[in-house]
Design an enzyme around this catalytic site. Structure first.
Site, short mmCIF file in Angstrom:
data_model
loop_
_atom_site.label_atom_id
_atom_site.label_comp_id
_atom_site.label_asym_id
_atom_site.label_seq_id
_atom_site.Cartn_x
_atom_site.Cartn_y
_atom_site.Cartn_z
N LYS A 53 -4.59 -0.19 7.21
CA LYS A 53 -2.95 -0.22 6.98
C LYS A 53 -2.24 0.33 8.05
O LYS A 53 -1.38 -0.42 8.83
CB LYS A 53 -2.52 0.34 5.58
CG LYS A 53 -2.98 -0.81 4.40
CD LYS A 53 -2.80 -0.37 3.23
CE LYS A 53 -3.50 -1.16 2.11
NZ LYS A 53 -3.37 -0.49 0.80
N GLN A 97 -1.75 5.02 -2.17
CA GLN A 97 -3.20 4.35 -1.99
C GLN A 97 -3.74 4.66 -3.56
O GLN A 97 -3.64 5.84 -4.01
CB GLN A 97 -4.02 4.64 -1.09
CG GLN A 97 -5.43 4.09 -1.19
CD GLN A 97 -5.32 2.53 -0.94
OE1 GLN A 97 -4.42 1.97 0.01
NE2 GLN A 97 -6.09 1.68 -1.47
N ASP A 120 4.64 -2.12 -2.17
CA ASP A 120 3.78 -2.85 -2.84
C ASP A 120 4.27 -3.74 -3.94
O ASP A 120 3.41 -4.24 -4.66
CB ASP A 120 2.98 -1.76 -3.50
CG ASP A 120 1.57 -1.30 -2.74
OD1 ASP A 120 1.19 -2.23 -2.11
OD2 ASP A 120 0.95 -0.32 -3.01
#
Ligand code: NAP
Length: 299
Positions: A53, A97, A120
């Site tokens: 990412k 994460q 997200d």
């Protein structure tokens, strides 16, 4: 044989568009999109995802920061960092994460992220917007958003009259996927582990999405002839044919069987997988445009 939906190609198109939007933003004197990725602990799979990412963010021309915290970090310390990132005008997207270590409640942490930086799409505000069809202002979770772009490549944006079956009801994939298909005018059924006669239900689907986490569960005879099959699953299975101790990746769909029946199908790897990171970049550049008071770019 089914058309193979090439996720790498579509993801590359998305990333190219993100780069162009990033360059435009700079040309307008509005700075760079900023993405902060936070990882707690040393889970090897998470390390790989986070590195990938951060790498893609840099490639897009973003201001990319990574916070790597020790496994014993307290929830209070993590919340403090989220607060700092929420207040930082150089940061437009915050990604924590998952999974997090046991002493930290993931739900509390996710809900602490400012909704306008929740790239997200897991904050209740964004979940609610997607659920109520406020797609113009929502951040949609990256994997289902990417899966939708793959479906659009085959079927177009308006899916009126088509029936869709989503196998899996997770908050990360199954439920947002179902909401996106509904917003595109599909007739949607969500299946899960308690669904009866799943093969018969799956055979009704013009669009069949598998997000289960069970290697090759969806067989060829579950697929309606001509259906669009989106395989979200990523499963590592033993591959003794490649040598002792070797493994390979397979999806939730028995690809060799399904490709003979489907109209179009995503491979694993190379289908939905590459779309997830690309859509994270898309959400971050969108967030930067909105923070700069510009129109929301669409993908
Ligand atoms: P999850 O949270 O474990 O959810 C799995 C879902 O599948 C649950 O709703 C479960 O039903 C359902 N299920 C389990 N066994 C079933 C069965 N025998 N028949 C019908 N439904 C069944 O998983 P997830 O996070 O959604 O992920 C699903 C898969 O996608 C995994 O392989 C994951 O690795 C992959 N994934 C890929 C990406 C990507 O970037 N491509 C991103 C995220 C996830 P219940 O609710 O009844 O338990």
């Amino acid at each position: 044989m089914a058309e193979v939906i090439d996720g790498k190609n579509v993801a590359a198109d998305v990333v190219a568009k993100v780069k162009a939007l990033t360059a435009d933003l700079a040309a307008k004197g509005k700075g760079q999109p900023g993405l902060a990725v936070v990882i707690v602990g040393e889970d090897p799979a998470s390390q790989v995802y986070v590195a990938s990412k951060s790498r893609t963010a840099k490639e897009c021309g973003f201001h990319s920061v990574q916070h790597t915290l020790p496994a014993q970090t307290t929830q209070a310390d993590l919340l403090k960092l989220i607060g700092t990132l929420n207040a930082d005008p150089a940061i437009h997207g915050i990604l924590v994460q998952l999974p997090l270590p046991a002493q930290i409640d993931a739900g509390t942490v996710i809900q602490a992220i400012a909704p306008e930086k929740d790239v997200d799409g897991f904050h209740f505000v964004n979940v609610g917007k997607l659920g109520t069809g406020e797609l113009d202002t929502a951040f949609v979770p990256c994997t289902p958003a990417g899966s939708m772009l793959l479906i659009e490549r085959v079927r177009g944006k308006d899916l009126s009259g088509l029936s869709a079956v989503v196998v899996g009801r997770s908050n990360i994939v199954g439920k947002p996927m179902a909401n996106l298909l509904l917003a595109a005018n599909c007739t949607v059924t969500i299946a899960h582990s308690r669904t009866r006669d799943l093969p018969a239900l799956a055979r009704t689907a013009d669009i069949l999405v598998a997000a289960v986490g069970r290697p090759e569960m969806v067989r060829g005879d579950w697929v309606k002839p001509g259906a669009t099959v989106i395989d979200v699953g990523i499963n590592r299975i033993p591959a003794p044919e490649k040598g002792e101790g070797k493994t390979r990746l397979v999806g939730d769909v028995a690809y060799a069987e399904a490709e003979k029946v489907a109209g179009a199908i995503t491979p694993v790897p190379g289908g939905v997988g590459p779309m997830t990171i690309a859509m994270l970049m898309a959400n971050t550049v969108v967030s930067a445009y909105l923070a700069a008071g510009l129109d929301r770019p669409s993908f």
